[in-house]
Design a protein around this motif. Structure first.
Motif, PDB file in Angstrom:
ATOM      1  N   LEU A  40      -3.338   2.143  -3.709  1.00  0.00           N
ATOM      2  CA  LEU A  40      -3.248   3.476  -3.101  1.00  0.00           C
ATOM      3  C   LEU A  40      -4.085   3.457  -1.840  1.00  0.00           C
ATOM      4  O   LEU A  40      -5.259   3.101  -1.876  1.00  0.00           O
ATOM      5  CB  LEU A  40      -3.806   4.539  -4.051  1.00  0.00           C
ATOM      6  N   ASN A  41      -3.488   3.830  -0.731  1.00  0.00           N
ATOM      7  CA  ASN A  41      -4.251   3.878   0.518  1.00  0.00           C
ATOM      8  C   ASN A  41      -4.182   5.299   1.074  1.00  0.00           C
ATOM      9  O   ASN A  41      -3.248   5.664   1.781  1.00  0.00           O
ATOM     10  CB  ASN A  41      -3.684   2.870   1.528  1.00  0.00           C
ATOM     11  N   PRO A  42      -5.191   6.126   0.752  1.00  0.00           N
ATOM     12  CA  PRO A  42      -5.121   7.543   1.142  1.00  0.00           C
ATOM     13  C   PRO A  42      -5.206   7.763   2.651  1.00  0.00           C
ATOM     14  O   PRO A  42      -4.938   8.857   3.126  1.00  0.00           O
ATOM     15  CB  PRO A  42      -6.332   8.155   0.423  1.00  0.00           C
ATOM     16  N   PRO A  44     -11.125  14.853   4.298  1.00  0.00           N
ATOM     17  CA  PRO A  44     -10.331  15.119   3.090  1.00  0.00           C
ATOM     18  C   PRO A  44      -9.078  14.248   3.098  1.00  0.00           C
ATOM     19  O   PRO A  44      -8.584  13.868   4.158  1.00  0.00           O
ATOM     20  CB  PRO A  44      -9.951  16.594   3.231  1.00  0.00           C
ATOM     21  N   LYS A  45      -8.590  13.949   1.887  1.00  0.00           N
ATOM     22  CA  LYS A  45      -7.422  13.060   1.780  1.00  0.00           C
ATOM     23  C   LYS A  45      -6.179  13.888   1.512  1.00  0.00           C
ATOM     24  O   LYS A  45      -6.213  14.812   0.689  1.00  0.00           O
ATOM     25  CB  LYS A  45      -7.613  12.086   0.621  1.00  0.00           C
ATOM     26  N   VAL A  46      -5.103  13.513   2.157  1.00  0.00           N
ATOM     27  CA  VAL A  46      -3.852  14.269   2.009  1.00  0.00           C
ATOM     28  C   VAL A  46      -3.419  14.327   0.538  1.00  0.00           C
ATOM     29  O   VAL A  46      -2.933  15.356   0.057  1.00  0.00           O
ATOM     30  CB  VAL A  46      -2.733  13.702   2.942  1.00  0.00           C
ATOM     31  N   ILE A  47      -3.669  13.233  -0.172  1.00  0.00           N
ATOM     32  CA  ILE A  47      -3.248  13.132  -1.571  1.00  0.00           C
ATOM     33  C   ILE A  47      -3.891  14.225  -2.457  1.00  0.00           C
ATOM     34  O   ILE A  47      -3.339  14.628  -3.469  1.00  0.00           O
ATOM     35  CB  ILE A  47      -3.542  11.701  -2.102  1.00  0.00           C
ATOM     36  N   ASP A  48      -5.082  14.712  -2.038  1.00  0.00           N
ATOM     37  CA  ASP A  48      -5.753  15.771  -2.824  1.00  0.00           C
ATOM     38  C   ASP A  48      -5.177  17.149  -2.527  1.00  0.00           C
ATOM     39  O   ASP A  48      -5.600  18.135  -3.134  1.00  0.00           O
ATOM     40  CB  ASP A  48      -7.259  15.769  -2.521  1.00  0.00           C
ATOM     41  N   GLN A  61       0.864  -1.191   0.000  1.00  0.00           N
ATOM     42  CA  GLN A  61       0.000   0.000   0.000  1.00  0.00           C
ATOM     43  C   GLN A  61       0.894   1.232   0.000  1.00  0.00           C
ATOM     44  O   GLN A  61       1.883   1.282   0.727  1.00  0.00           O
ATOM     45  CB  GLN A  61      -0.872   0.021   1.247  1.00  0.00           C
ATOM     46  N   ILE A  62       0.529   2.209  -0.817  1.00  0.00           N
ATOM     47  CA  ILE A  62       1.349   3.428  -0.855  1.00  0.00           C
ATOM     48  C   ILE A  62       0.470   4.676  -0.729  1.00  0.00           C
ATOM     49  O   ILE A  62      -0.731   4.645  -0.985  1.00  0.00           O
ATOM     50  CB  ILE A  62       2.197   3.531  -2.152  1.00  0.00           C
ATOM     51  N   ASN A  63       1.119   5.756  -0.331  1.00  0.00           N
ATOM     52  CA  ASN A  63       0.429   7.043  -0.228  1.00  0.00           C
ATOM     53  C   ASN A  63       1.489   8.127  -0.322  1.00  0.00           C
ATOM     54  O   ASN A  63       2.684   7.850  -0.232  1.00  0.00           O
ATOM     55  CB  ASN A  63      -0.307   7.127   1.121  1.00  0.00           C
ATOM     56  N   SER A  64       1.051   9.361  -0.519  1.00  0.00           N
ATOM     57  CA  SER A  64       1.998  10.471  -0.401  1.00  0.00           C
ATOM     58  C   SER A  64       1.509  11.387   0.704  1.00  0.00           C
ATOM     59  O   SER A  64       0.317  11.698   0.788  1.00  0.00           O
ATOM     60  CB  SER A  64       2.111  11.251  -1.705  1.00  0.00           C
ATOM     61  N   LEU A  65       2.418  11.798   1.564  1.00  0.00           N
ATOM     62  CA  LEU A  65       2.044  12.625   2.717  1.00  0.00           C
ATOM     63  C   LEU A  65       2.379  14.092   2.502  1.00  0.00           C
ATOM     64  O   LEU A  65       2.266  14.900   3.428  1.00  0.00           O
ATOM     65  CB  LEU A  65       2.755  12.123   3.973  1.00  0.00           C
ATOM     66  N   GLY A  66       2.837  14.445   1.296  1.00  0.00           N
ATOM     67  CA  GLY A  66       3.160  15.848   1.047  1.00  0.00           C
ATOM     68  C   GLY A  66       4.435  16.273   1.748  1.00  0.00           C
ATOM     69  O   GLY A  66       5.165  15.442   2.300  1.00  0.00           O
ATOM     70  N   CYS A  67       4.672  17.561   1.735  1.00  0.00           N
ATOM     71  CA  CYS A  67       5.935  18.057   2.286  1.00  0.00           C
ATOM     72  C   CYS A  67       5.666  19.249   3.207  1.00  0.00           C
ATOM     73  O   CYS A  67       4.531  19.587   3.492  1.00  0.00           O
ATOM     74  CB  CYS A  67       6.873  18.460   1.160  1.00  0.00           C
ATOM     75  N   ARG A  68       6.748  19.878   3.604  1.00  0.00           N
ATOM     76  CA  ARG A  68       6.653  21.010   4.525  1.00  0.00           C
ATOM     77  C   ARG A  68       5.802  22.146   3.940  1.00  0.00           C
ATOM     78  O   ARG A  68       5.197  22.922   4.647  1.00  0.00           O
ATOM     79  CB  ARG A  68       8.068  21.513   4.768  1.00  0.00           C
ATOM     80  N   ILE A  69       5.789  22.212   2.610  1.00  0.00           N
ATOM     81  CA  ILE A  69       5.054  23.308   1.964  1.00  0.00           C
ATOM     82  C   ILE A  69       3.553  23.015   1.909  1.00  0.00           C
ATOM     83  O   ILE A  69       2.730  23.848   2.247  1.00  0.00           O
ATOM     84  CB  ILE A  69       5.616  23.558   0.544  1.00  0.00           C
ATOM     85  N   ARG A  98       1.795  20.244   3.394  1.00  0.00           N
ATOM     86  CA  ARG A  98       1.092  19.557   4.482  1.00  0.00           C
ATOM     87  C   ARG A  98       0.375  20.496   5.455  1.00  0.00           C
ATOM     88  O   ARG A  98      -0.725  20.174   5.904  1.00  0.00           O
ATOM     89  CB  ARG A  98       1.989  18.576   5.210  1.00  0.00           C
ATOM     90  N   PRO A  99       0.977  21.660   5.771  1.00  0.00           N
ATOM     91  CA  PRO A  99       0.249  22.560   6.690  1.00  0.00           C
ATOM     92  C   PRO A  99      -1.153  22.898   6.187  1.00  0.00           C
ATOM     93  O   PRO A  99      -2.106  22.966   6.972  1.00  0.00           O
ATOM     94  CB  PRO A  99       1.134  23.801   6.753  1.00  0.00           C
ATOM     95  N   GLY A 100      -1.298  23.078   4.860  1.00  0.00           N
ATOM     96  CA  GLY A 100      -2.616  23.387   4.278  1.00  0.00           C
ATOM     97  C   GLY A 100      -3.577  22.235   4.532  1.00  0.00           C
ATOM     98  O   GLY A 100      -4.753  22.442   4.877  1.00  0.00           O
ATOM     99  N   TYR A 101      -3.073  21.012   4.368  1.00  0.00           N
ATOM    100  CA  TYR A 101      -3.915  19.841   4.590  1.00  0.00           C
ATOM    101  C   TYR A 101      -4.306  19.718   6.062  1.00  0.00           C
ATOM    102  O   TYR A 101      -5.468  19.436   6.382  1.00  0.00           O
ATOM    103  CB  TYR A 101      -3.201  18.573   4.124  1.00  0.00           C
ATOM    104  N   ARG A 102      -3.350  19.988   6.945  1.00  0.00           N
ATOM    105  CA  ARG A 102      -3.642  19.930   8.387  1.00  0.00           C
ATOM    106  C   ARG A 102      -4.791  20.846   8.742  1.00  0.00           C
ATOM    107  O   ARG A 102      -5.699  20.481   9.506  1.00  0.00           O
ATOM    108  CB  ARG A 102      -2.412  20.368   9.197  1.00  0.00           C
TER     109      ARG A 102
END
Ligand code: AMP
Length: 416
Positions: free
Chosen positions: A251-253, A221-225, A162-170, A172-176
């Protein structure tokens, strides 16, 4: 009163050890074949290595670490995972001055104060592999290909990557913030811990086992979006390289991994044979960890395999126990001395032989040999020795043959 082991700390007994040795040997062979080198790191580290590296607001740092003050007044922690220590060693010894890329692996015990249950212990073993110094998504795929190759070589099937992307410092804060917004009117559904996490570290709510928390977060909401275009590009390339490596994935969001240092690629391999503790291995990219612990901007990616869970999955039809090659049944004092001399010579030639030191009756020695599952028993009686002979019994076919004492050693070595 009899002293017992601490709860959650296991003995690995001789009849189990063959599996562990097989897994470790295979890991060394596979990883070294991929150009990785072993590193051995201490079991104790300064507490701040983990609190800064793993993240203050994670389950591990908040409630699972074995932390104590030593006699010098320093706060030390039994390592709960290996990545932070490996990164510390890489920085401390400036391994990057030799080559910017380091491919390292490490095998050993980790310690977490978790609730013990099947597949979850307080001391458990991990096999860790890490690549430091490469940002290219090619290496994300390379470590995953290595991991799957290893799992196949130990004979484990029915696994799901299973894979996912968690974004980065730029990004991820928006997703949080989105996640916080989404959960703000559901906070009554959250457990006490998650109400706190909502403020400190809302992504950790995904890891919570409480049902109402899982329900609250189900349609979040999913981090991948929310990942930025750079992270999206990286993730697309990882998928492309995985496909080029012949791997299929899901893909495991919702997979966010329990440690704060992960950025971009996150992955897990799960087995549906394991029940609720189904993750055999997990890993991901951590491009900010080095900055947290030492200041340098060095990217990293790796994984940790839980050995207890892996051992549970090994094929059942495979023999891992190392049995003896030969039992020498000596009858009489002179024969026992001769048996002892022979035993030493056999051991020096790498033959796993055993004798009965007490010189018990033939019947009781044969019973012991049977229990030890030896394929051959050498019967040494005074009478036989005086004739310059010994009797070799094949325990499977029950056939016996006489061997001349002069040829005994070579004869046995050939047979066994
Ligand atoms: P983590 O370091 O939390 O990403 O875990 C990596 C792997 O280590 C998991 O997939 C498990 O197989 C194993 N693991 C983690 N915690 C434990 C534990 N308490 N007991 C046994 N295995 C564990």
């Amino acid at each position: 009163m009899e002293i017992k082991a601490i709860r959650g700390f296991n003995d690995i007994l001789p009849d189990e050890i063959g599996k562990w040795q097989f897994v470790e040997k295979t890991a060394r062979e596979v990883f070294e074949g991929f150009g990785f080198s072993e590193i051995r790191i201490p079991i104790l580290e300064k507490t701040e290595l983990f609190s800064r590296g793993i993240g203050e607001a994670t389950d591990i740092v908040e409630k699972e670490m074995y932390t104590f003050i030593d006699r010098g007044g320093h706060s030390l922690t039994l390592r709960p995972e290996a990545t932070a220590s490996m990164a510390r060693a890489y920085l401390e010894h400036q391994l990057y001055t030799f080559d910017p890329v380091a491919k390292l692996y490490c095998i050993g015990p980790m310690f977490r104060y978790e609730r013990p249950q099947k597949g979850r212990y307080r001391q458990f073993y991990q096999i860790d592999a890490e690549v430091f110094g490469v940002e290219n998504p090619m290496v994300d795929a390379e470590v995953i290909v290595m991991l799957i190759d290893f799992l196949k070589k130990v004979g484990i099937e029915k696994l799901e990557l299973q894979i996912n992307s968690l974004g980065c410092r730029i990004c991820r804060p928006g997703y949080r913030e989105e996640l916080k917004k989404f959960l703000s009117n559901k906070s009554f559904q959250l457990c006490e811990d998650c109400q706190r996490r909502l403020q400190t570290n809302p992504l950790r709510i995904f890891d919570c086992k409480v049902e109402s928390c899982q329900e609250a977060i189900a349609n979040s909401p999913k981090v991948i979006d929310f990942i930025c275009s750079e992270c999206q590009k990286h993730f697309d390339q990882v998928k492309e390289y995985l496909e080029a490596g012949g791997l299929t994935y899901l893909l495991n969001p919702r997979m966010v991994r329990g440690l704060d240092y992960y950025t971009r690629t996150a992955f897990e391999v799960v087995s549906y044979q394991l029940g609720s503790q189904n993750a055999v291995t997990g890993g991901g990219r951590y491009d900010n960890l080095f900055q947290e612990i030492g200041g340098l901007e060095i990217p990293g990616i790796g994984f940790a395999i839980g050995m207890e869970r892996l051992v549970l999955l090994l094929p059942k039809d495979r023999e891992f126990v190392q049995t003896l090659h030969l039992f020498i049944a000596a009858l009489g004092e002179g024969a026992l001395k001769e048996a002892y001399r022979l035993l030493n010579e056999l051991h020096l030639r790498g033959i796993r032989a055993e004798i009965d030191y007490e010189g018990k009756s033939l019947k009781s020695q044969m019973r012991r040999a049977d229990k030890l599952k030896v394929p051959y028993v050498l019967i040494l009686g005074e009478k036989e020795i005086s004739r310059g002979k010994a009797v070799l019994r094949n325990m499977e076919t029950k056939s016996q043959e006489e061997i001349a004492m002069g040829d005994l050693l070579n004869n046995l070595v050939d047979k066994i």
